[in-house]
Scaffold this active site. Structure first.
Site, mmCIF file in Angstrom:
data_model
loop_
_atom_site.group_PDB
_atom_site.id
_atom_site.type_symbol
_atom_site.label_atom_id
_atom_site.label_comp_id
_atom_site.label_asym_id
_atom_site.label_seq_id
_atom_site.Cartn_x
_atom_site.Cartn_y
_atom_site.Cartn_z
ATOM 1 N N SER A 28 0.962 -13.582 3.731
ATOM 2 C CA SER A 28 -0.309 -12.891 3.542
ATOM 3 C C SER A 28 -0.863 -13.187 2.149
ATOM 4 O O SER A 28 -0.156 -13.728 1.285
ATOM 5 C CB SER A 28 -0.101 -11.382 3.677
ATOM 6 N N LYS A 29 -2.115 -12.803 1.972
ATOM 7 C CA LYS A 29 -2.735 -12.972 0.658
ATOM 8 C C LYS A 29 -1.929 -12.210 -0.389
ATOM 9 O O LYS A 29 -1.770 -12.657 -1.513
ATOM 10 C CB LYS A 29 -4.175 -12.457 0.721
#
Ligand code: GLU
Length: 510
Positions: free
Chosen positions: A266-267
């Site tokens: 994920s970011k």
């Protein structure tokens, strides 16, 4: 493979930045298309207007352009199946929804959000594991299967809000072949009557996606694993619309996993571990949130493609470095793995370094010159190729030159104190002064002359070079290690070398 010309699409929704997982999907589609002399198409899936983010479509286009994997048909390039933006295709879908309604494979539903909520609560209370609108529960709801025909007609005539849902059979096995996962079998009892269309005239993702793949003559749907649960529904839509013959083949790509632990990258993982998860920098216009990109971090687009290609696909050989053309040649869906691919940032950096080393010194000097210019650092352009040649060994990015080569442009402001503590003694100032004097008399001031003068001086003074060279380096560059010292001196020029030795000696003598 069928004899149809290969046509594949990348179909992102313009809802923000493009995750590198999405970039990999685009890349695999591109590689597959070009491997089979087919077409790679970009279709913008923007039917969900509530999730629309301004600038997101341009971001997608710019990313593909930067990476060099542009589509041959897209909203920008046009093509035989234009428009390529679903919001502009709105009038097209109604006809197919009507076809499903007429053939009894879809129905109108008039339930309000409160009624749907109530149903879910009722089912949850009755311990139903996943409450859904399906072959059983639809009998208790407000839809064209339960209401009288004239009531349905009245509601439609009154423009009451409705949705159209697919009518799934209660117990049926849906089977399809996935090119990466093999045969997939799903029972309709585990599926729900998904919404296909809304009274505002907009199709949902499922409907628009299937209709457009059919109309655009897509032969292979290559997309992320998160869409696998939607595939059985899509298979049924092809069947109910009478398009089974033209149904594309499916290939669901494995997830890109966090470098540490399990789960999708994920970011937040990128922020936490300090690497980008998007191709380009992005600022969300609604939230102001920023995401950093590979381009701005100084990655070469070829390197990004190279390391992304290897996240989930392997060539079956030891080869690790591939140009885009080589990837096109080597790529096949058979060699895409089912298992998730762990993101490896060190590997990404290593790949970039290999591309850095492949560039000519002149090319690197040119890029470095631009960086220096924007940092407001004065430099002599003719020296840059040699400076770059000296520092690239220790660099992963052109940006690294700014730190690796900083001492070429500025006198050291700090010295490696640990080395000074270890190496400096009462004789040091005298030795370095003598050395400085012999360099002052060296003409021409080229690396070989500097080396000869230094060695001659130290030999005469009876000092092994190994004992003092590091001290000399710290005085001139500030650091204990680095590229060849005599070449550094030549590039700095006599005046600077003398000045730095003097500064260093007086720093130590304070
Ligand atoms: N619009 C979907 C997405 O955002 C497309 C999925 C598909 O390729 O079918 O990824």
């Amino acid at each position: 493979m069928s004899s149809r010309k290969v046509r594949v699409r990348f179909a992102p929704s313009p809802t923000g930045t493009l995750h590198i997982g999405g970039v990999r999907t685009a890349l695999y589609n591109y590689l597959f298309a070009h491997h089979h002399q087919g077409e790679f198409i970009l279709r913008i899936e923007d039917t969900d207007q509530t999730r629309f983010v301004p600038g997101a479509e341009d971001y997608i286009m710019e990313s593909l352009r930067w990476l060099g994997i542009e589509p041959s048909e897209s909203p920008l390039h046009g093509g035989p199946h234009a428009p390529y933006r679903q919001s502009e295709r709105k009038p097209l879908y109604r006809k197919y929804v009507d076809q499903l309604l007429d053939s009894g494979h879809a129905y109108y539903a008039f339930d309000t959000p409160e009624e749907l909520d109530e149903m879910r609560q009722r089912l949850s209370a009755a311990k139903v594991a996943s409450p859904q609108y399906n072959a059983i529960t639809r009998h208790n709801m407000k839809n064209s299967l339960t209401l009288a025909d004239d009531e349905v007609k009245r509601k439609l005539d009154n423009n009451e809000p409705y949705v159209v849902r697919i009518k799934l059979p209660r117990q049926e096995e849906v089977r399809f072949f996935d090119n990466i996962r093999g045969w997939i079998v799903v029972h309709t009892q585990n599926m729900d009557d998904k919404v296909l269309f809304k009274s505002d005239g907009m199709p949902t993702y499922h409907m628009a996606n299937v209709v457009d793949d059919y109309l655009m003559q897509i032969t292979h749907v290559i997309r992320g694993e998160e869409w696998l649960p939607s595939a059985p529904l899509h298979v049924l839509l092809y069947r109910y619309l009478g398009w089974e013959e033209q149904m594309p083949q499916f290939a669901h790509l494995p997830l890109i996993l966090k470098p540490d632990g399990n789960g999708k990258l994920s970011k937040r993982d990128g922020d936490r571990l300090g690497f980008p998860v998007a191709p380009l920098d992005w600022k969300d216009p609604h939230t102001g949130d920023t995401t950093s990109g590979y381009r701005e971090k100084g990655y070469f687009p070829e390197a990004v493609l190279n390391f992304l290609a290897l996240l989930g696909w392997n060539p079956g050989t030891q080869q690790e470095l591939f140009s885009l053309d080589e990837l096109v040649q080597a790529f096949s869906l058979e060699r895409v793995s089912k298992a998730g691919a762990k993101f490896d940032f060190e590997k990404a950096k290593w790949v970039n370094q290999q591309y850095l080393w492949k560039q000519s010194n002149d090319q690197l000097a040119n890029d470095f010159g631009k960086l220096l210019q924007s940092a407001g650092i004065a430099f002599e352009p003719q020296k840059l190729p040699r400076i770059v040649a000296l520092v690239k060994e220790r660099s992963y990015f052109v940006n690294d030159f700014l730190t690796q080569a900083a001492f070429f442009f500025n006198d050291p402001t700090q010295y490696d104190e640990a080395i000074l503590a270890k190496r400096w003694n009462e004789q040091s100032a005298g030795i370095l002064s003598g050395w400085k004097n012999s360099l002052a008399a060296t003409e021409p001031f080229l690396a070989a002359d500097i080396e000869l003068a230094s060695k001659t001086y130290l030999e005469q003074a009876g000092i092994p070079i190994g004992q003092v060279l590091q001290l000399f380096r710290v005085m001139i560059t500030g650091a204990a290690a680095g590229p060849g010292m005599f070449e550094i001196c030549e590039l700095l020029g006599k005046e600077t070398v003398i000045k730095r030795l003097e500064n260093g000696i007086s720093h130590q003598s304070k």
